[in-house]
Every structure is written in structure tokens, then in C-alpha cells.
Enzyme design. Structure first.
Site, short mmCIF file in Angstrom:
data_model
loop_
_atom_site.label_atom_id
_atom_site.label_comp_id
_atom_site.label_asym_id
_atom_site.label_seq_id
_atom_site.Cartn_x
_atom_site.Cartn_y
_atom_site.Cartn_z
N ILE A 46 0.83 -1.22 0.00
CA ILE A 46 0.00 0.00 0.00
C ILE A 46 0.86 1.27 0.00
O ILE A 46 0.42 2.33 -0.40
CB ILE A 46 -0.97 -0.02 1.22
CG1 ILE A 46 -2.19 0.83 0.96
CG2 ILE A 46 -0.27 0.38 2.50
CD1 ILE A 46 -3.32 0.61 1.96
N ASN A 102 11.42 -8.77 7.03
CA ASN A 102 11.71 -8.13 8.31
C ASN A 102 11.25 -9.04 9.44
O ASN A 102 10.20 -9.69 9.34
CB ASN A 102 10.98 -6.78 8.39
CG ASN A 102 11.44 -5.80 7.33
OD1 ASN A 102 12.62 -5.75 7.01
ND2 ASN A 102 10.52 -5.03 6.76
N HIS A 115 6.02 -12.19 5.51
CA HIS A 115 5.87 -11.77 4.12
C HIS A 115 7.23 -11.42 3.56
O HIS A 115 8.08 -10.87 4.25
CB HIS A 115 4.93 -10.57 4.00
CG HIS A 115 5.21 -9.47 4.98
ND1 HIS A 115 4.83 -9.54 6.32
CD2 HIS A 115 5.86 -8.30 4.84
CE1 HIS A 115 5.21 -8.46 6.93
NE2 HIS A 115 5.87 -7.68 6.07
P1 5GP Z 1 6.80 -5.05 7.48
O1 5GP Z 1 7.32 -3.76 8.02
O2 5GP Z 1 5.90 -5.75 8.47
O3 5GP Z 1 7.87 -5.93 6.93
O4 5GP Z 1 5.95 -4.66 6.21
C1 5GP Z 1 4.58 -4.41 6.24
C2 5GP Z 1 4.23 -3.81 4.92
O5 5GP Z 1 2.84 -3.90 4.76
C3 5GP Z 1 4.61 -2.34 4.79
O6 5GP Z 1 5.49 -2.15 3.68
C4 5GP Z 1 3.27 -1.64 4.59
O7 5GP Z 1 3.34 -0.56 3.68
C5 5GP Z 1 2.37 -2.76 4.09
N1 5GP Z 1 0.97 -2.59 4.45
C6 5GP Z 1 0.49 -2.23 5.65
N2 5GP Z 1 -0.86 -2.21 5.63
C7 5GP Z 1 -1.22 -2.60 4.39
C8 5GP Z 1 -2.48 -2.77 3.75
O8 5GP Z 1 -3.56 -2.59 4.34
N3 5GP Z 1 -2.47 -3.16 2.45
C9 5GP Z 1 -1.31 -3.39 1.77
N4 5GP Z 1 -1.42 -3.76 0.49
N5 5GP Z 1 -0.10 -3.23 2.34
C10 5GP Z 1 -0.05 -2.85 3.62
#
Ligand code: 5GP
Length: 132
Positions: A46, A102, A115
Site C-alpha cells: 500500500i 523483516n 511476508h
Molecule cells: P513489514 O514492516 O511488516 O515488513 O511490512 C509491512 C508492509 O505492509 C509495509 O510495507 C506496509 O506498507 C504494508 N501494508 C500495511 N498495511 C497494508 C495494507 O492494508 N495493504 C497493503 N497492500 N499493504 C499494507
């Protein structure tokens, strides 16, 4: 985000029953899904860090890489090969890209459902400096 460890089961021993990404997998929350099969789902981040920024998630909830078990070996391989295939489909395989996961607070993890980030479409620079 609703599944930070301070307000989810990540600090306890019970497995989380739901996450933001599980809702995307079940299509309860909208996302630009680019690939889905019975094991993995991939969708656009997003808040993209580069022209291509795809998240590849297992349909099954695994909160962090620390929680993966030998049973998840094939699934973890599927995440990588899905990222590889999408990189080719999106035309960034030759120019190059980064795949990363991460883990927990210091690793910058915000969503506690593992992810892979597939990031590319521009030079990304060096993320880790050599010590020598
Ligand atoms: P993390 O920091 O946990 O490795 O990455 C989480 C990722 O999820 C971030 O890059 C963030 O922008 C993305 N993200 C968070 N909320 C949403 C959402 O509601 N939809 C999508 N498509 N991505 C999201």
C-alpha cells in the site's frame, strides 16, 4: 495495524487467529492482488518503497520467521519462487531487485504475518556495508 505484538498473540504462546494480511488473503480487505494459489498470495504494498513493491505472504498465518518450523520448509520455498516468478513477470529480473523479510521490532516488522518484500524498478543501493 491491528496485529502488532503488543496487541496480538505474538507475545503469548497461542497462534494468532487473524491478521491484516489474512483478511487480504480472504479478500475481506481490498488489495491489488497479483497472484494467489492455495498456499501463497501476492499483492502490491500500500505504501511502495520503489516502482515495484510486492508483498508475498503465505495464506497460513506464521507471525514471524522465528515461528516457522520444518513443516513450513516447502511453503518458505514457495514464497521465494513466487517472488522470483513475479520479478520476471514484472520485468525487473534482469535489472535486479531485492527480496527481504523483516523480523520483529529491530528488523522493522510491522505486520506479524510473515511476508517477503519484492522491491525493484530502480537502483536500490547497498543495504549492508562491507566491514572490510
Ligand atoms: P513489514 O514492516 O511488516 O515488513 O511490512 C509491512 C508492509 O505492509 C509495509 O510495507 C506496509 O506498507 C504494508 N501494508 C500495511 N498495511 C497494508 C495494507 O492494508 N495493504 C497493503 N497492500 N499493504 C499494507
Amino acid at each position: 495495524m491491528s496485529d502488532h505484538p503488543t496487541n496480538s498473540q505474538s507475545l503469548s504462546n497461542s497462534a494468532p487467529t487473524d491478521t491484516l494480511f489474512a483478511k487480504i488473503v480472504r479478500r475481506e480487505i481490498p488489495a491489488k492482488i497479483v497472484y494467489q494459489d492455495e498456499f501463497v498470495t501476492a499483492f502490491h504494498d500500500i505504501s511502495p518503497a520503489a516502482p515495484v513493491h510486492i508483498l508475498v505472504v503465505p495464506n497460513k498465518i506464521i507471525p514471524t520467521l522465528n515461528d516457522a518450523t520444518p513443516e513450513d520448509e516447502q511453503l518458505l520455498g514457495k514464497l521465494m519462487l513466487t517472488a522470483q516468478r513475479l520479478a520476471k513477470e514484472l520485468g525487473i529480473d534482469k535489472s535486479g531487485y531485492r527480496v527481504l523479510m523483516n523480523v520483529n521490532h529491530d528488523g522493522g516488522q510491522v505486520v506479524y504475518h510473515i511476508h517477503l518484500h519484492l522491491i525493484g524498478g530502480r537502483p536500490l543501493g547497498r543495504m549492508v556495508s562491507r566491514a572490510d
